[in-house]
Design a protein around this motif. Structure first.
Motif, PDB file in Angstrom:
ATOM      1  N   VAL A   6       0.845  -1.306  -0.106  1.00 23.76           N
ATOM      2  CA  VAL A   6       0.195  -0.029  -0.034  1.00 23.76           C
ATOM      3  C   VAL A   6       0.822   1.371   0.025  1.00 23.76           C
ATOM      4  O   VAL A   6       1.675   1.370   0.876  1.00 23.76           O
ATOM      5  N   ASP A   8       1.299   5.486  -0.378  1.00 21.26           N
ATOM      6  CA  ASP A   8       0.804   6.718  -0.700  1.00 21.26           C
ATOM      7  C   ASP A   8       0.982   7.280  -1.927  1.00 21.26           C
ATOM      8  O   ASP A   8       1.741   6.649  -2.435  1.00 21.26           O
ATOM      9  N   THR A 111      -2.969   4.941  -1.582  1.00 22.97           N
ATOM     10  CA  THR A 111      -4.055   5.736  -0.598  1.00 22.97           C
ATOM     11  C   THR A 111      -3.298   7.054  -0.742  1.00 22.97           C
ATOM     12  O   THR A 111      -2.301   7.387  -1.058  1.00 22.97           O
ATOM     13  N   THR A 112      -4.432   7.999  -0.116  1.00 20.17           N
ATOM     14  CA  THR A 112      -4.153   9.353  -0.294  1.00 20.17           C
ATOM     15  C   THR A 112      -4.945  10.378   0.759  1.00 20.17           C
ATOM     16  O   THR A 112      -6.168   9.629   1.074  1.00 20.17           O
ATOM     17  N   VAL A 142      -7.654   3.898  -2.585  1.00 16.69           N
ATOM     18  CA  VAL A 142      -8.391   4.548  -1.372  1.00 16.69           C
ATOM     19  C   VAL A 142      -8.397   5.968  -1.109  1.00 16.69           C
ATOM     20  O   VAL A 142      -7.141   6.252  -0.884  1.00 16.69           O
ATOM     21  N   THR A 143      -9.175   6.541  -1.144  1.00 12.15           N
ATOM     22  CA  THR A 143      -9.310   7.939  -0.845  1.00 12.15           C
ATOM     23  C   THR A 143      -9.952   8.202   0.366  1.00 12.15           C
ATOM     24  O   THR A 143     -10.773   7.429   0.896  1.00 12.15           O
ATOM     25  N   THR A 144      -9.636   9.501   0.949  1.00 15.92           N
ATOM     26  CA  THR A 144     -10.553  10.108   2.118  1.00 15.92           C
ATOM     27  C   THR A 144     -11.975   9.807   1.945  1.00 15.92           C
ATOM     28  O   THR A 144     -12.600   9.770   3.081  1.00 15.92           O
ATOM     29  N   ARG A 151      -5.509   9.114   7.566  1.00 12.74           N
ATOM     30  CA  ARG A 151      -4.137   8.940   8.383  1.00 12.74           C
ATOM     31  C   ARG A 151      -3.876   9.943   9.701  1.00 12.74           C
ATOM     32  O   ARG A 151      -4.350  10.970   9.438  1.00 12.74           O
ATOM     33  N   MET A 156      -7.672   3.503   5.813  1.00 14.06           N
ATOM     34  CA  MET A 156      -7.390   3.475   4.295  1.00 14.06           C
ATOM     35  C   MET A 156      -6.677   2.345   4.051  1.00 14.06           C
ATOM     36  O   MET A 156      -7.134   1.463   3.034  1.00 14.06           O
ATOM     37  N   ALA A 160      -8.069  -1.084   1.666  1.00 12.40           N
ATOM     38  CA  ALA A 160      -7.214  -1.479   0.697  1.00 12.40           C
ATOM     39  C   ALA A 160      -7.341  -2.936   0.727  1.00 12.40           C
ATOM     40  O   ALA A 160      -7.371  -3.743  -0.465  1.00 12.40           O
TER      41      ALA A 160
END
Length: 230
Positions: A6, A8, A111-112, A142-144, A151, A156, A160
């Protein structure tokens, strides 16, 4: 062997030229709240509504829901404007590293701290496709927008896992360039990795609980046989 990596986005897999840092700082400072460098670093990687709320309060401004919402809209405006002028690009070697992991049967998710409306156009601008088929770049994003909290919460990373069908968190490696990335990886219960492709130094990241500090995602395939101890 890890089953899921995973990563960022901005600063970890994508070089956005530091634009997200500047856009966030400018949006908060337009509310009248000065932003200290250390505070900005602490909140980078978090979901941007939470970051704006915290930075406004730290800067002595009342962070009401209405003011935070307006600052978030302004942040997105600045981000879109500056990304259009200076488009983000994939960090060197990242696409090849991701392809290597997937060829070995390891799923890859991004993820972000961005929501869907920012993250997906950014990926499209890179030409990165999402899906399980061989022609895609990553297996999931996966986003907010997908979770109740960003985070350093682990949600997230766990989302995932849901999206990719991975159930053993000890076989999940999470990598990112910010403090909250490292914290989220630890909170998720898997292998927490800090990378040095962002704004923080090795010492900055190493001050927080982690398993590895790498120069970048390009080194992750070397950890493919890793598993977090029970």
């Amino acid at each position: 062997m890890i089953e899921l990596a995973v990563f960022d986005m901005a600063g970890t897999t994508v070089d956005d030229h530091g634009i997200v840092y500047v856009a966030l700082q400018d949006a908060v400072e337009e509310t009248g709240a000065p932003v200290a460098t250390a505070d900005l670093q602490e909140w980078m990687g978090a979901d941007k509504v939470s970051a704006i709320t915290a930075l406004m309060a730290l800067g002595g401004q009342e962070a009401t829901q209405q003011r935070v919402a307006a600052a978030f809209v302004r942040f997105r405006e600045l981000l879109v404007e500056r990304y259009a002028a200076t488009p983000p690009v994939a960090l060197p070697g990242v696409a090849a590293a991701i392809a290597t992991l997937r060829e070995r049967g390891i799923k890859v998710a991004l993820t972000t701290g961005f929501d869907d409306d920012v993250a997906h156009p950014l990926l499209e601008s890179l030409g990165w496709a999402v899906g399980a088929d061989a022609g895609s770049t990553v297996d999931a994003v996966v986003t907010t927008s997908d979770v109740s909290a960003g985070r350093p919460a682990p949600y997230m990373i766990h989302r995932a896992m849901e999206k990719t069908g991975v159930i053993n968190v000890r076989k999940v490696l999470a990598a990112g360039d910010t403090v909250v990335d490292v914290q989220a990886g630890r909170n998720a219960g898997g292998i927490s990795v800090g990378v040095l492709t962002g704004k923080l130094s090795r010492d900055d990241l190493a001050a927080h609980s982690h398993d590895y500090i790498l120069t970048g995602v390009v080194e992750v395939p070397e950890l493919a046989e890793t598993q977090r101890p029970a």
